[in-house]
Design a protein around this motif. Sequence first.
Motif, PDB file in Angstrom:
ATOM      1  N   LEU A  88     -55.490 -12.331   8.401  1.00 45.03           N
ATOM      2  CA  LEU A  88     -54.338 -11.432   8.435  1.00 45.03           C
ATOM      3  C   LEU A  88     -53.030 -12.206   8.286  1.00 45.03           C
ATOM      4  CD1 LEU A  88     -55.440  -8.982  11.293  1.00 45.03           C
ATOM      5  CD2 LEU A  88     -55.538  -8.622   8.820  1.00 45.03           C
ATOM      6  N   ALA A  89     -52.923 -13.334   8.974  1.00 45.46           N
ATOM      7  CA  ALA A  89     -51.710 -14.142   8.862  1.00 45.46           C
ATOM      8  C   ALA A  89     -51.549 -14.690   7.451  1.00 45.46           C
ATOM      9  CB  ALA A  89     -51.751 -15.284   9.871  1.00 45.46           C
ATOM     10  N   SER A  90     -52.650 -15.079   6.839  1.00 47.13           N
ATOM     11  CA  SER A  90     -52.600 -15.610   5.478  1.00 47.13           C
ATOM     12  C   SER A  90     -52.165 -14.535   4.493  1.00 47.13           C
ATOM     13  CB  SER A  90     -53.973 -16.162   5.073  1.00 47.13           C
ATOM     14  OG  SER A  90     -54.345 -17.247   5.901  1.00 47.13           O
ATOM     15  N   TYR A  91     -52.597 -13.296   4.723  1.00 48.92           N
ATOM     16  CA  TYR A  91     -52.170 -12.196   3.845  1.00 48.92           C
ATOM     17  C   TYR A  91     -50.669 -11.927   3.999  1.00 48.92           C
ATOM     18  CZ  TYR A  91     -57.009 -11.020   2.643  1.00 48.92           C
ATOM     19  OH  TYR A  91     -58.293 -11.040   2.146  1.00 48.92           O
ATOM     20  N   VAL A  92     -50.167 -12.024   5.223  1.00 47.25           N
ATOM     21  CA  VAL A  92     -48.718 -11.871   5.432  1.00 47.25           C
ATOM     22  C   VAL A  92     -47.978 -13.006   4.733  1.00 47.25           C
ATOM     23  CG1 VAL A  92     -46.870 -11.899   7.147  1.00 47.25           C
ATOM     24  CG2 VAL A  92     -48.983 -10.626   7.606  1.00 47.25           C
TER      25      VAL A  92
ATOM     26  N   VAL B   1     -46.602 -10.982 -13.986  1.00 46.89           N
ATOM     27  CA  VAL B   1     -46.140 -11.923 -12.968  1.00 46.89           C
ATOM     28  C   VAL B   1     -47.324 -12.771 -12.519  1.00 46.89           C
ATOM     29  CG1 VAL B   1     -45.098 -12.183 -10.686  1.00 46.89           C
ATOM     30  CG2 VAL B   1     -44.352 -10.337 -12.207  1.00 46.89           C
ATOM     31  N   LEU B   2     -47.156 -14.082 -12.547  1.00 43.38           N
ATOM     32  CA  LEU B   2     -48.230 -14.986 -12.136  1.00 43.38           C
ATOM     33  C   LEU B   2     -48.298 -15.044 -10.609  1.00 43.38           C
ATOM     34  CD1 LEU B   2     -50.361 -17.160 -12.791  1.00 43.38           C
ATOM     35  CD2 LEU B   2     -48.512 -18.841 -12.738  1.00 43.38           C
ATOM     36  N   PRO B   3     -49.407 -14.596 -10.002  1.00 47.20           N
ATOM     37  CA  PRO B   3     -49.533 -14.682  -8.544  1.00 47.20           C
ATOM     38  C   PRO B   3     -49.538 -16.140  -8.077  1.00 47.20           C
ATOM     39  CG  PRO B   3     -51.147 -13.154  -9.466  1.00 47.20           C
ATOM     40  CD  PRO B   3     -50.548 -13.898 -10.623  1.00 47.20           C
ATOM     41  N   ILE B   4     -48.729 -16.440  -7.085  1.00 45.83           N
ATOM     42  CA  ILE B   4     -48.669 -17.793  -6.538  1.00 45.83           C
ATOM     43  C   ILE B   4     -50.029 -18.174  -5.959  1.00 45.83           C
ATOM     44  CG2 ILE B   4     -47.549 -19.286  -4.857  1.00 45.83           C
ATOM     45  CD1 ILE B   4     -45.692 -18.377  -7.055  1.00 45.83           C
ATOM     46  N   GLY B   5     -50.485 -19.385  -6.269  1.00 46.51           N
ATOM     47  CA  GLY B   5     -51.710 -19.900  -5.659  1.00 46.51           C
ATOM     48  C   GLY B   5     -53.000 -19.308  -6.180  1.00 46.51           C
ATOM     49  N   ILE B   6     -52.954 -18.532  -7.269  1.00 50.93           N
ATOM     50  CA  ILE B   6     -54.177 -17.887  -7.755  1.00 50.93           C
ATOM     51  C   ILE B   6     -55.219 -18.913  -8.175  1.00 50.93           C
ATOM     52  CG2 ILE B   6     -53.266 -17.634 -10.106  1.00 50.93           C
ATOM     53  CD1 ILE B   6     -54.874 -15.024 -10.289  1.00 50.93           C
ATOM     54  N   SER B   7     -54.763 -20.061  -8.704  1.00 54.18           N
ATOM     55  CA  SER B   7     -55.721 -21.100  -9.098  1.00 54.18           C
ATOM     56  C   SER B   7     -56.485 -21.618  -7.889  1.00 54.18           C
ATOM     57  CB  SER B   7     -55.001 -22.261  -9.786  1.00 54.18           C
ATOM     58  OG  SER B   7     -54.357 -21.841 -10.966  1.00 54.18           O
ATOM     59  N   PHE B   8     -55.782 -21.827  -6.779  1.00 53.41           N
ATOM     60  CA  PHE B   8     -56.416 -22.415  -5.608  1.00 53.41           C
ATOM     61  C   PHE B   8     -57.455 -21.468  -5.003  1.00 53.41           C
ATOM     62  CE2 PHE B   8     -52.428 -24.841  -5.839  1.00 53.41           C
ATOM     63  CZ  PHE B   8     -52.946 -26.125  -5.827  1.00 53.41           C
ATOM     64  N   TYR B   9     -57.100 -20.202  -4.790  1.00 53.81           N
ATOM     65  CA  TYR B   9     -58.086 -19.337  -4.147  1.00 53.81           C
ATOM     66  C   TYR B   9     -59.205 -18.935  -5.103  1.00 53.81           C
ATOM     67  CZ  TYR B   9     -55.835 -14.881  -5.747  1.00 53.81           C
ATOM     68  OH  TYR B   9     -55.312 -13.818  -6.472  1.00 53.81           O
ATOM     69  N   THR B  10     -58.945 -18.967  -6.419  1.00 51.86           N
ATOM     70  CA  THR B  10     -60.024 -18.730  -7.380  1.00 51.86           C
ATOM     71  C   THR B  10     -61.031 -19.867  -7.338  1.00 51.86           C
ATOM     72  OG1 THR B  10     -58.577 -17.457  -8.849  1.00 51.86           O
ATOM     73  CG2 THR B  10     -60.580 -18.390  -9.810  1.00 51.86           C
TER      74      THR B  10
ATOM     75  N   PHE C   9     -54.050 -20.093   4.754  1.00 48.46           N
ATOM     76  CA  PHE C   9     -52.682 -20.341   4.291  1.00 48.46           C
ATOM     77  C   PHE C   9     -52.256 -21.808   4.255  1.00 48.46           C
ATOM     78  CE2 PHE C   9     -51.921 -19.733   8.876  1.00 48.46           C
ATOM     79  CZ  PHE C   9     -51.028 -20.747   9.163  1.00 48.46           C
ATOM     80  N   PRO C  10     -52.813 -22.716   5.091  1.00 46.31           N
ATOM     81  CA  PRO C  10     -52.370 -24.109   4.974  1.00 46.31           C
ATOM     82  C   PRO C  10     -52.588 -24.720   3.596  1.00 46.31           C
ATOM     83  CG  PRO C  10     -53.463 -23.784   7.065  1.00 46.31           C
ATOM     84  CD  PRO C  10     -53.666 -22.520   6.276  1.00 46.31           C
ATOM     85  N   ASP C  11     -53.643 -24.327   2.895  1.00 42.14           N
ATOM     86  CA  ASP C  11     -53.913 -24.931   1.586  1.00 42.14           C
ATOM     87  C   ASP C  11     -53.809 -23.924   0.442  1.00 42.14           C
ATOM     88  OD1 ASP C  11     -56.224 -23.531   2.306  1.00 42.14           O
ATOM     89  OD2 ASP C  11     -57.475 -24.788   1.046  1.00 42.14           O
TER      90      ASP C  11
ATOM     91  N   GLY D 178     -53.855 -27.539   9.059  1.00 38.18           N
ATOM     92  CA  GLY D 178     -55.282 -27.362   9.263  1.00 38.18           C
ATOM     93  C   GLY D 178     -55.723 -27.902  10.615  1.00 38.18           C
ATOM     94  N   ARG D 179     -55.218 -29.077  10.988  1.00 37.23           N
ATOM     95  CA  ARG D 179     -55.584 -29.656  12.286  1.00 37.23           C
ATOM     96  C   ARG D 179     -55.086 -28.802  13.435  1.00 37.23           C
ATOM     97  NH1 ARG D 179     -54.466 -36.179  11.507  1.00 37.23           N
ATOM     98  NH2 ARG D 179     -56.112 -36.519   9.947  1.00 37.23           N
TER      99      ARG D 179
END
Length: 285
Positions: free
Chosen positions: A34-38, A121-130, A161-163, A254-255
């Motif tokens: 939920l926090a990551s979605y926010v 619009v290019l979604p931010i971080g789409i490469s990472f979560y894909t 969300f950290p990465d 992450g830590r």
Amino acid sequence: MVFTTQVFAFYFLPLFLLVYYNLPNCWRNVSITLASYVFYGWWEPWFVGLMLFTTVMDFVWGKVITRPGATPLQRKLAVLACVLTNLSFLGFFKYYMFAAETFNQILAAVGAEQFRVLQVVLPIGISFYTFHSLTYILDLYRGHATPAKSFSAFSAFVALFPDLVAGPIIRYKTLAEQLHEREHTVSRFASGVALFIVGFAKKILLANPCGQVADAVFNAAHPCALEAWVGALAYAFQIYFDFCGYSDMAVGLGRMLGFEFLKNFDAPYRSESITELWRRWHISL
């Protein structure tokens, strides 16, 4: 939202950590999701819908691949369909406008009528979560990991969300056990805070000022040789401390949540070759 904004540092992160550490273990992955979605939806709320859709899709594909009684052909087809679907989403958002505008230029060159280009619009971080989702599917197919025990664990892995913004790209098998059981200690949390502060300082105190110098030189009409060298060096240090800073902040965050991420940046400017530089620059990629 980015790590170096006041909203993140003084509001989002403290409030999240307060909630996170007061929840029972069974609810902590849900709170991360939920926090990551926010965090992710701070730029554009509809980005969250796209991430949630692909997360559900890949979770279902994982169930198909590991279904008892599935034949090797069925598993291969499921992996192929999953990879093509994910890469199609990624390719559309990253390359549609470039391809469409290039095709329009070709049409204009031959005198043909051009078509209207859809503004994407290019979604931010789409490469990472894909890539995160793909590692899950491929690890399952190769037998390197077991399916996520719950959707909350898998969604936390994808949206973490950290990465999410700048990596590292974490393979599912690396975090599989930590998603279900991880150790939260004062020493680990303290080292995470220290690493986050170091990364924050690299970004704000080093990368940003170097970027201002580089921009000033690159925007100059006729820089002299000395100014050009200063601009080139400033840019080199800007991208170095920018990525190094974000990598440190990601590992530190992450830590704070009990995770241990793999190293993603290892003094690349000490490399003796271009090949070694890229092995040190973005290790997870």
